[in-house]
Design an enzyme around this catalytic site. Sequence first.
Site, PDB file in Angstrom:
ATOM      1  N   ASN A  39       0.613   1.735   5.194  1.00 20.04           N
ATOM      2  CA  ASN A  39       0.438   0.734   6.238  1.00 20.04           C
ATOM      3  C   ASN A  39       1.784   0.199   6.693  1.00 20.04           C
ATOM      4  O   ASN A  39       2.483  -0.462   5.908  1.00 20.04           O
ATOM      5  CB  ASN A  39      -0.413  -0.425   5.717  1.00 20.04           C
ATOM      6  CG  ASN A  39      -0.505  -1.565   6.729  1.00 20.04           C
ATOM      7  OD1 ASN A  39      -1.193  -1.447   7.726  1.00 20.04           O
ATOM      8  ND2 ASN A  39       0.220  -2.663   6.488  1.00 20.04           N
ATOM      9  N   GLU A  40       2.163   0.527   7.914  1.00 18.23           N
ATOM     10  CA  GLU A  40       3.289  -0.091   8.631  1.00 18.23           C
ATOM     11  C   GLU A  40       4.663   0.196   8.054  1.00 18.23           C
ATOM     12  O   GLU A  40       5.613  -0.499   8.380  1.00 18.23           O
ATOM     13  CB  GLU A  40       3.064  -1.616   8.765  1.00 18.23           C
ATOM     14  CG  GLU A  40       1.804  -1.930   9.573  1.00 18.23           C
ATOM     15  CD  GLU A  40       1.580  -3.402   9.862  1.00 18.23           C
ATOM     16  OE1 GLU A  40       2.172  -4.227   9.166  1.00 18.23           O
ATOM     17  OE2 GLU A  40       0.808  -3.710  10.788  1.00 18.23           O
ATOM     18  N   GLU A  70      -5.238  -1.813  14.644  1.00 20.29           N
ATOM     19  CA  GLU A  70      -5.143  -3.207  14.189  1.00 20.29           C
ATOM     20  C   GLU A  70      -4.827  -4.113  15.364  1.00 20.29           C
ATOM     21  O   GLU A  70      -3.926  -3.810  16.158  1.00 20.29           O
ATOM     22  CB  GLU A  70      -3.997  -3.392  13.180  1.00 20.29           C
ATOM     23  CG  GLU A  70      -4.331  -3.096  11.761  1.00 20.29           C
ATOM     24  CD  GLU A  70      -3.240  -3.567  10.801  1.00 20.29           C
ATOM     25  OE1 GLU A  70      -2.536  -4.553  11.116  1.00 20.29           O
ATOM     26  OE2 GLU A  70      -3.097  -2.940   9.754  1.00 20.29           O
TER      27      GLU A  70
HETATM   28  C1  BMA Z   1      -1.093  -6.240   9.689  1.00 20.61           C
HETATM   29  C2  BMA Z   1      -1.733  -5.812   8.401  1.00 20.61           C
HETATM   30  C3  BMA Z   1      -1.537  -6.765   7.293  1.00 20.61           C
HETATM   31  C4  BMA Z   1      -1.556  -8.188   7.753  1.00 20.61           C
HETATM   32  C5  BMA Z   1      -2.008  -8.316   9.178  1.00 20.61           C
HETATM   33  C6  BMA Z   1      -1.948  -9.707   9.712  1.00 20.61           C
HETATM   34  O1  BMA Z   1       0.204  -5.908   9.777  1.00 20.61           O
HETATM   35  O2  BMA Z   1      -1.372  -4.521   8.086  1.00 20.61           O
HETATM   36  O3  BMA Z   1      -0.337  -6.487   6.637  1.00 20.61           O
HETATM   37  O4  BMA Z   1      -2.335  -8.951   6.924  1.00 20.61           O
HETATM   38  O5  BMA Z   1      -1.212  -7.538   9.983  1.00 20.61           O
HETATM   39  O6  BMA Z   1      -0.638 -10.199   9.731  1.00 20.61           O
END
Ligand code: BMA
Length: 893
Positions: free
Chosen positions: A468-469, A566
């Site tokens: 993730n990221e 996301e």
């Molecule tokens: C994204 C997710 C989490 C985080 C969310 C809110 O980057 O991958 O790491 O909780 O944002 O900030």
Amino acid sequence: MTMPPTCSGLLCLSLLLGKSLLVSSVQVVTSGQQNISLNGKWTLENSNGSLSLPAEVPGCVHTALLKQGYIQDPYYRFNDVAHGWIALDNWTYTTTFTVPSDMRAKQRVMLVFEGIDTISTVSLNGAAVGRTDNMFLQYDFSVGALLTEGDNVLTVSLASPVRYAAQRSEAHSYRVPPDCPPEVQQGQCHVNYIRKEQSSFSWDWGPSFPTAGLWKGVRLEAYDVLRVVHLATVPVYNQTSSGWSLQVELQVEVVAEVTRGQLTLSLPGLDTQQTFPVRFLPGRTRNTYTLHVNTSGPVELWWPSGHGGQHSYPLTLQGVLGPGLTFTADTKVYFRTVELVQEPVPGSPGLSFYFRVNGKAVFMKGSNWIPTHSFQDLVSPAGVRSLLESAVAANMNALRVWGGGVYQQDLFYSLCDELGVMVWQDFMFACALYPTEEDFMDSVREEVRQQVRRLKSHPSVVLWSGNNENEVALATNWFGIPGPERPLYVKDYVKLYVDNIRALVLEEDQSRPFLASSPTNGLASERQGWVADDPYDPRYGDTHYYSYSRDCWDWSAFPRSRFASEYGFQSWPSFSTLQKVSLPEDWSWDGPFSSHRQHHAEGNRQMLEQAGLHYHLPNATDPLRRYKHTLYITQVMQAQCVKAQTEFYRRSRSEVVEGKGHTMGALYWQLNDIWQAPSWSSIEFGGKWKMLHYFAQRFFAPVLPVGFEDGVSMVMYAVSDLSVDLNLTAQVSVLSWSRPDPVCTLSSPATLVRGNSATPIFRQPVDALLEGCGNCTRRSCLLAFHLEDPHGARWGPGNHHFLCSPRDAEGIEAPHITAEVRGDGERGYTVALRSTSVAPFVWLDAGGVPGRFGSNGFLMASRSREVGFVPWAPTSAEELGRALTVTSLRDVY
Ligand code: BMA
């Protein structure tokens, strides 16, 4: 077969003696094998022996201390910080057990830990058995030689995860950021050095509870010749022959010399049976058999929810070896194919990014899954089921298991198989750079092997994703790495996710796609050496997008990405959820409790600022009323913001605008909560739906009318995920804020709405629309609309569009809404509502009565409405009536 409890030494163990064993969610029976469960009561001691208590296994130190009354509820008020000492100590779990002599006489006795959290030394009768360093691994130790006739003493000594992580970081030759979490998270440092749930050291939605314990089952397995370690089944479709085969992978451990026999695989539902000669070499081996499926009849497929059924076929496996050894297994097989399509898009630079299931392009609708509890042993099967059913009830067909949590338990994936939920499975690495020294990599390699083997039989899992990221963290330099040092970190990145994780995944499972990161540009990232200049590029791969300061009603701010994996906004949970972990003195927006539970810097301010753009902020003089209204307004803001963004993605599926579009996925951040606190979730800790989840049920509906303003025009799209074409009209009502009945109504010409598309269906200048309708102005009126076919049947839910912010609306009245609970509870209850005027964001709250409404957070545009309520536990109409409150936007100021 369950034996009566046997008492031995100080401890009384419940022994489970038998041959049947759950291996990767498949029941396997091997003749001559004996198993003893070592689950149950152990003792737990801290490092200086000042604490000694009984502890349940599976479990962790925190829950043991809680159950024995040494600590208060860790989630209560500020206890997360108060309980910080637990994770700084070392803890030892001990159990005493006896082993029947026939079991000890077996050729091999294995001690199996399904999961140890995390850094431990295991000893049996004083002799070291092994060490562990990864909570995501199953550990098997051969212990036959150490077992004695009488009491056997097994100890697992766990080192403080916080101190271990600090030591590893200290010992590392260069910095591997981000060192520590932001101060607002009140968490622990260097979690990237330990293979454990990354969010257990705190996250921007979660507390810091660095757990230690035996979080999964412990058992002994004794056998003479062979034990089945693992069984996986992966259907493979052959394009050329249009036929299916089934790869059956059997991992066995053999103590004898070469073992011969035969294996029969049968799929009675498909008239398929084949017998294979088998020859197992000594040691642990993997053996693969290809079963050719008889396709003279049709093979029913597994489909994502909303696209077809989830048909499964029973498979039986029967092995016969040498004289008299047999093993059998029964499992289920689902047939489906999945591809991640990245190919040129006509009229658009870049590449597509969408999932094709059984040859059909599927728009992914859903959310992101985080750990459902800080203490995994408190995650209940009912809780997992309820969350997954809530996802499907909100018309979701996909969930991403986010990389900062844990690989979920088998039940999660089995339920996703049954419910038609596609799973985007991250490997557990998030928001950090990671070390790559040999022992760390060895552990990661074993983790990948074990998890892929465990999960690859599940049709629900449609994608492996490396992290993730972490690509974007490197690309946009989150951690301020000086230019000259960058190549070192890029090299580590490629070593971990590409040279190791990807290579292993390709070796273990070629039946589903792999991505190195999320967000990523996919193939374009690969071409740039796996770290793209801009992994957020909307023309490639997936995107994560957050903006709290920009007006979320302005759709032009959203990236028109290929796939939105996301995006989201925070809100607070409801009062009844917070009440369980707080005192009356905590019930204020500005108090210490509110800032303590908020782990995202400036989160509380951002929520009110975003809400203030469109709504009056609560101003009741009574402080409790104002507090409750503030919780409500954050949910209104969140629901409307995520609706605006999701509708934008859904209507962008069929078009390319300025080179961008063909959006084929919308997974908002985040589905669930880990505790009672503000977060991006649509479901509160405990399962109660926030307003957003009720909104999701509508904005993810298979057929949906979407309205938005484009320049001077009001535009409507009909979005359809159905396979059939429809002939639809948009039926539009112009409502006045001050009257319960429409001022005027109009309809669009009938339009052909193709299956799996978003089709423009209505366009009219706003001014012309209002001019033709009495004295309507942007401030005095709003629009409600729905889709209808030529027979007058409605397709999809109704929707509405505000022509001004509700805070600027004229004539919006304090509605007088009455609610009456009807019904006997047999089939739930009905809440009959009456309102004297148009009321937006009408919110029914059943307080502490668990259950869910048929719809909620809706616009009440006519005088009366009935809403169902299904309680999750027995309740009476009176009890529901007493708990029920109704709030609408005009009540809060
Ligand atoms: C994204 C997710 C989490 C985080 C969310 C809110 O980057 O991958 O790491 O909780 O944002 O900030």
